[in-house]
Motif scaffolding. Structure first.
Motif, PDB file in Angstrom:
ATOM      1  N   VAL A 225       0.832  -1.213   0.000  1.00 19.82           N
ATOM      2  CA  VAL A 225       0.000   0.000   0.000  1.00 19.82           C
ATOM      3  C   VAL A 225       0.866   1.262   0.000  1.00 19.82           C
ATOM      4  CG1 VAL A 225      -1.736   1.316   1.265  1.00 19.82           C
ATOM      5  CG2 VAL A 225      -1.978  -1.170   1.042  1.00 19.82           C
ATOM      6  N   PRO A 226       1.851   1.383   0.913  1.00 20.12           N
ATOM      7  CA  PRO A 226       2.711   2.568   0.863  1.00 20.12           C
ATOM      8  C   PRO A 226       3.512   2.693  -0.430  1.00 20.12           C
ATOM      9  CG  PRO A 226       2.912   1.482   2.984  1.00 20.12           C
ATOM     10  CD  PRO A 226       2.140   0.556   2.095  1.00 20.12           C
ATOM     11  N   MET A 227       4.030   1.566  -0.950  1.00 21.83           N
ATOM     12  CA  MET A 227       4.810   1.652  -2.189  1.00 21.83           C
ATOM     13  C   MET A 227       3.935   2.101  -3.356  1.00 21.83           C
ATOM     14  SD  MET A 227       7.847   1.137  -1.286  1.00 21.83           S
ATOM     15  CE  MET A 227       8.679   1.001  -2.866  1.00 21.83           C
ATOM     16  N   TYR A 228       2.675   1.683  -3.344  1.00 24.82           N
ATOM     17  CA  TYR A 228       1.737   2.179  -4.351  1.00 24.82           C
ATOM     18  C   TYR A 228       1.557   3.686  -4.206  1.00 24.82           C
ATOM     19  CZ  TYR A 228      -2.741   3.355  -6.474  1.00 24.82           C
ATOM     20  OH  TYR A 228      -3.740   3.970  -7.192  1.00 24.82           O
ATOM     21  N   LEU A 229       1.382   4.161  -2.974  1.00 21.30           N
ATOM     22  CA  LEU A 229       1.179   5.593  -2.735  1.00 21.30           C
ATOM     23  C   LEU A 229       2.418   6.395  -3.135  1.00 21.30           C
ATOM     24  CD1 LEU A 229      -0.638   5.518   0.732  1.00 21.30           C
ATOM     25  CD2 LEU A 229      -1.647   5.993  -1.513  1.00 21.30           C
ATOM     26  N   LEU A 230       3.606   5.868  -2.857  1.00 21.65           N
ATOM     27  CA  LEU A 230       4.838   6.574  -3.203  1.00 21.65           C
ATOM     28  C   LEU A 230       4.999   6.679  -4.722  1.00 21.65           C
ATOM     29  CD1 LEU A 230       7.086   4.969  -0.475  1.00 21.65           C
ATOM     30  CD2 LEU A 230       6.665   7.421  -0.705  1.00 21.65           C
ATOM     31  N   SER A 231       4.701   5.605  -5.416  1.00 25.36           N
ATOM     32  CA  SER A 231       4.765   5.656  -6.889  1.00 25.36           C
ATOM     33  C   SER A 231       3.705   6.603  -7.442  1.00 25.36           C
ATOM     34  CB  SER A 231       4.579   4.253  -7.472  1.00 25.36           C
ATOM     35  OG  SER A 231       5.668   3.421  -7.164  1.00 25.36           O
ATOM     36  N   TYR A 232       2.519   6.544  -6.870  1.00 23.81           N
ATOM     37  CA  TYR A 232       1.440   7.451  -7.284  1.00 23.81           C
ATOM     38  C   TYR A 232       1.841   8.904  -7.037  1.00 23.81           C
ATOM     39  CZ  TYR A 232      -3.240   9.569  -7.396  1.00 23.81           C
ATOM     40  OH  TYR A 232      -4.328  10.366  -7.675  1.00 23.81           O
ATOM     41  N   ALA A 233       2.515   9.166  -5.930  1.00 22.56           N
ATOM     42  CA  ALA A 233       2.934  10.527  -5.597  1.00 22.56           C
ATOM     43  C   ALA A 233       3.899  11.090  -6.628  1.00 22.56           C
ATOM     44  CB  ALA A 233       3.578  10.552  -4.210  1.00 22.56           C
ATOM     45  N   SER A 234       4.712  10.217  -7.241  1.00 22.84           N
ATOM     46  CA  SER A 234       5.701  10.701  -8.207  1.00 22.84           C
ATOM     47  C   SER A 234       5.065  11.213  -9.492  1.00 22.84           C
ATOM     48  CB  SER A 234       6.703   9.582  -8.535  1.00 22.84           C
ATOM     49  OG  SER A 234       6.065   8.487  -9.158  1.00 22.84           O
ATOM     50  N   ARG A 235       3.768  10.994  -9.661  1.00 22.88           N
ATOM     51  CA  ARG A 235       3.060  11.612 -10.788  1.00 22.88           C
ATOM     52  C   ARG A 235       2.893  13.113 -10.584  1.00 22.88           C
ATOM     53  NH1 ARG A 235      -2.026   7.655 -12.458  1.00 22.88           N
ATOM     54  NH2 ARG A 235      -0.812   6.148 -13.668  1.00 22.88           N
ATOM     55  N   PHE A 236       2.908  13.564  -9.331  1.00 24.25           N
ATOM     56  CA  PHE A 236       2.558  14.944  -9.016  1.00 24.25           C
ATOM     57  C   PHE A 236       3.716  15.761  -8.466  1.00 24.25           C
ATOM     58  CE2 PHE A 236      -1.109  12.151  -8.342  1.00 24.25           C
ATOM     59  CZ  PHE A 236      -1.962  12.650  -9.314  1.00 24.25           C
ATOM     60  N   THR A 237       4.755  15.106  -7.997  1.00 26.08           N
ATOM     61  CA  THR A 237       5.928  15.825  -7.502  1.00 26.08           C
ATOM     62  C   THR A 237       7.169  15.113  -8.019  1.00 26.08           C
ATOM     63  OG1 THR A 237       6.993  16.748  -5.532  1.00 26.08           O
ATOM     64  CG2 THR A 237       6.116  14.511  -5.346  1.00 26.08           C
ATOM     65  N   GLN A 238       8.285  15.814  -8.048  1.00 27.79           N
ATOM     66  CA  GLN A 238       9.494  15.249  -8.630  1.00 27.79           C
ATOM     67  C   GLN A 238       9.924  13.982  -7.909  1.00 27.79           C
ATOM     68  OE1 GLN A 238      12.717  17.956  -9.148  1.00 27.79           O
ATOM     69  NE2 GLN A 238      11.599  19.324 -10.508  1.00 27.79           N
ATOM     70  N   ALA A 239      10.554  13.078  -8.671  1.00 27.82           N
ATOM     71  CA  ALA A 239      11.026  11.818  -8.098  1.00 27.82           C
ATOM     72  C   ALA A 239      12.033  12.069  -6.982  1.00 27.82           C
ATOM     73  CB  ALA A 239      11.654  10.956  -9.191  1.00 27.82           C
ATOM     74  N   THR A 240      12.799  13.149  -7.085  1.00 29.09           N
ATOM     75  CA  THR A 240      13.750  13.496  -6.033  1.00 29.09           C
ATOM     76  C   THR A 240      13.026  13.744  -4.717  1.00 29.09           C
ATOM     77  OG1 THR A 240      15.117  14.566  -7.714  1.00 29.09           O
ATOM     78  CG2 THR A 240      15.655  15.023  -5.418  1.00 29.09           C
ATOM     79  N   ASN A 241      11.894  14.444  -4.779  1.00 31.29           N
ATOM     80  CA  ASN A 241      11.121  14.710  -3.564  1.00 31.29           C
ATOM     81  C   ASN A 241      10.631  13.418  -2.929  1.00 31.29           C
ATOM     82  OD1 ASN A 241      11.517  17.363  -4.253  1.00 31.29           O
ATOM     83  ND2 ASN A 241       9.403  17.751  -4.877  1.00 31.29           N
ATOM     84  N   VAL A 242      10.117  12.515  -3.754  1.00 28.64           N
ATOM     85  CA  VAL A 242       9.603  11.241  -3.235  1.00 28.64           C
ATOM     86  C   VAL A 242      10.736  10.433  -2.599  1.00 28.64           C
ATOM     87  CG1 VAL A 242       8.414   9.100  -3.814  1.00 28.64           C
ATOM     88  CG2 VAL A 242       7.765  11.218  -4.959  1.00 28.64           C
ATOM     89  N   SER A 243      11.896  10.424  -3.246  1.00 33.25           N
ATOM     90  CA  SER A 243      13.039   9.672  -2.718  1.00 33.25           C
ATOM     91  C   SER A 243      13.511  10.254  -1.391  1.00 33.25           C
ATOM     92  CB  SER A 243      14.191   9.684  -3.729  1.00 33.25           C
ATOM     93  OG  SER A 243      13.816   9.058  -4.935  1.00 33.25           O
TER      94      SER A 243
END
Length: 290
Positions: A225-243
């Motif tokens: 569930v969290p990994m899905y949310l983190l990948s989903y989040a990268s649609r809206f903010t830069q991958a650097t932010n998610v990392s």
């Protein structure tokens, strides 16, 4: 709202909070590394399939075709490599070496984002990355109670950690590259193959050793569930932010361990965690990236 950077940051923060008890549950599981990967990979695959059926019931055929595209195979490969190499690294090398290499994920996300997405990172981003790496280093130094003696396995462990860092960063960049394409099925195939790979190495007779319930919880809920949310989040903010946000899990994890086992973090670990939280929080507050 969904097109704003803040939306992605909030989703990523929720994902990191949900995944933060993972290490505690792994400790409670008392399983060998590959046995744990087998359980987590296969159970996570089930959850990803459920998410896929719920969110994409009308696009099953088209999603399967996307899975076998270059884009889908890259994401699938990223999740296979990330889960498998993390396991191997922890099994053969001192954990601090592997964890520090994994902490370089924001660096690779920034580099890949610039080359693949043409999203250059500003000075504020690089300052935040540097401060987070310093904080992670201090935390790991504080948690490491055993002297690390150099041998060839340290090199192999570092390579495994770097492979995990690169692939998780690449997966976020790829999801952001084509925001309209479904990413859940490629994630699902990657973790299922990692689970099957670990199952072959573990063997069916050894799968029931240890405590099954904590691993079932982490495999079905805490990881997918969290990994899905983190990948989903990268649609809206830069991958650097998610990392960067994902690295908060390395700070929250020891707090859950403290609560669940009474193993109090060392002073250096707490100090390093403070640096990571302040650096990440300041960056997210000051950042004006869209």
């Amino acid at each position: 709202m969904k097109n704003h950077n803040l939306y992605g940051i909030i989703i990523a923060l929720i994902g990191v909070f949900l995944i933060s008890p993972d290490t505690l549950l792994m400790i409670w599981g008392e399983m060998s590394a590959f046995q744990m990967v087998a359980w987590r990979g296969l159970l996570s695959g089930v959850t990803y399939l459920i998410i896929w059926f719920i969110t994409r019931p009308k696009f099953i055929t088209s999603d399967i075709s996307v899975l076998f595209s270059k884009w889908g195979l890259i994401i699938s490969g990223c999740y296979f490599i990330n889960t498998t190499f993390f396991c191997i690294g922890i099994a053969i090398a001192p954990a601090p070496v592997v964890l520090f290499c994994i902490a370089t994920a924001p660096v690779f996300a920034a580099i890949l984002g610039q080359f693949i997405l043409k999203e250059p990172s500003n000075k504020l981003t690089w300052i935040a990355i540097s401060m987070v790496l310093i904080g992670i280093s201090i935390s790991i130094a504080g948690a490491n109670t055993q002297k690390i003696s150099f041998d060839i396995n340290i090199i192999y462990g570092a390579i495994c950690g770097l492979a995990s860092a690169i692939t998780i960063a690449l997966s976020y960049v790829m999801v952001r590259q084509k925001k309209g394409l479904p990413f859940v099925l490629p994630m699902c195939s990657g973790v299922i193959f990692s689970g099957l790979f670990a199952l072959v190495l573990t063997g069916f007779p050894n799968m029931m050793e240890g405590n099954i319930l904590p691993i079932i919880i982490t495999g079905l809920i805490i990881v997918p569930v969290p990994m899905y949310l983190l990948s989903y989040a990268s649609r809206f903010t830069q991958a650097t932010n998610v990392s960067l946000i994902l690295l908060l899990e390395s700070i929250l994890g020891p707090l859950w361990i403290w609560l669940g086992t009474g193993d109090q973090p060392a002073d250096l670990t707490i100090f390093g965690g403070f640096i990571v939280i302040i650096s990440t929080g300041s960056y997210l507050f000051l950042s004006k990236q869209n």
